[in-house]
Design an enzyme around this catalytic site. Structure first.
Site: not given
Ligand code: 9D3
Length: 255
Positions: A92, A124, A162, A177
């Protein structure tokens, strides 16, 4: 391209890599993937990977040693492919992922012979000393709380795979695009031409390809300005695009 994930939940990766574009790219030999479970690098009968935080507080932490050993094993294994690990810790506190970073990581993997090593935390988090010693970069998926780093690691893999030449078929390529040009996508419509009394914008059935391209760009600009003005500010707008935007705000003032 090679990915190695260090994870207590290797099954999570199978689910995603077994379907769709990521599966096809694997079948086409565009990338390789190995999961490494830190539990396999413990030596107690309970295969312990976690312990309580010094200083107290809720929850458990992943211990440094099993992760260090797993990273050593990955390092040896990727060296046999003449690759050097680039260790990404999903956290995070990391830098939020975006298209530019995806493309930079693709470049590092392909031209700098890097294996992308995806270190996925649970509980944690991970003992800070392991992070200090072994991590090259920290990446977040955004400001919301997940249960671990696996889904962010999979999101990065999907975004990257991808982009590999040959991963997309022609049918998929047109979809590409949107973020690449820094704008959000325009609205799309398919059959039937009237659905629950709602029609399709006339220009799309006109057969006028220049008019269709112009309409789509205008819609993209309008939607980006409304939903994500930060994207427009970062990307900048051409004279022509600014004219469109000005005409939209005049339209809005007349309403
Ligand atoms: C709820 C516990 N949090 C404060 C006490 C700390 C915390 C620890 C571990 C919060 C989330 C996690 C698990 N998350 C990730 O490993 C994670 C993550 C995320 O939660 N959000 C966005 N990106 C990421 S990347 C890895």
């Amino acid at each position: 391209m090679r990915f190695d994930a260090i994870t207590l939940f290797p099954e999570m990766f199978d689910a995603v890599l077994d379907s769709g574009i990521t599966r096809r790219a694997l079948d086409r030999g565009l990338y390789r993937f190995k999961a490494w479970n830190p539990r396999d690098f413990t030596d107690d009968p309970h295969r312990t990977v976690d312990d309580r935080p010094y200083g107290g507080g809720p929850g458990m932490l992943m211990q440094a040693e099993p992760l260090d050993r797993a990273l050593n094993a990955v390092q040896r294994d990727v060296a046999a492919d003449n690759l050097v690990p680039w260790v990404v810790h999903f956290s995070p506190r990391g830098r939020p992922l975006d298209h530019q970073r995806v493309m930079e990581l693709k470049a590092a993997a392909t031209s700098e012979n890097r294996a992308l090593v995806l270190l996925c935390g649970r509980y944690e988090g991970i003992d800070e000393r392991l992070l200090q010693r072994r991590v090259d970069e920290e990446i977040s998926l955004g400001d919301f709380v997940l249960s671990g780093g696996e889904l962010p690691a999979l999101a990065l893999m999907d975004a990257l795979i991808r982009q590999l030449p040959g991963a997309l078929n022609d049918a998929d390529s047109a979809v590409e695009d949107s973020f690449a040009n820094g704008l959000l996508d325009c609205p799309h419509y398919t059959r039937p031409e009237v659905w629950q009394g709602m029609g399709v914008p006339e220009v799309l059935t006109s057969g006028n390809h220049a008019a269709i391209a112009q309409w789509r760009l205008q819609q993209s600009l309008k939607i980006t300005a409304a939903h994500r003005p930060d994207l427009l500010a970062r990307r900048g707008v051409s004279r022509q695009e600014q004219n469109y935007l000005d005409s939209f705000s005049k339209d809005a003032n007349r309403e």
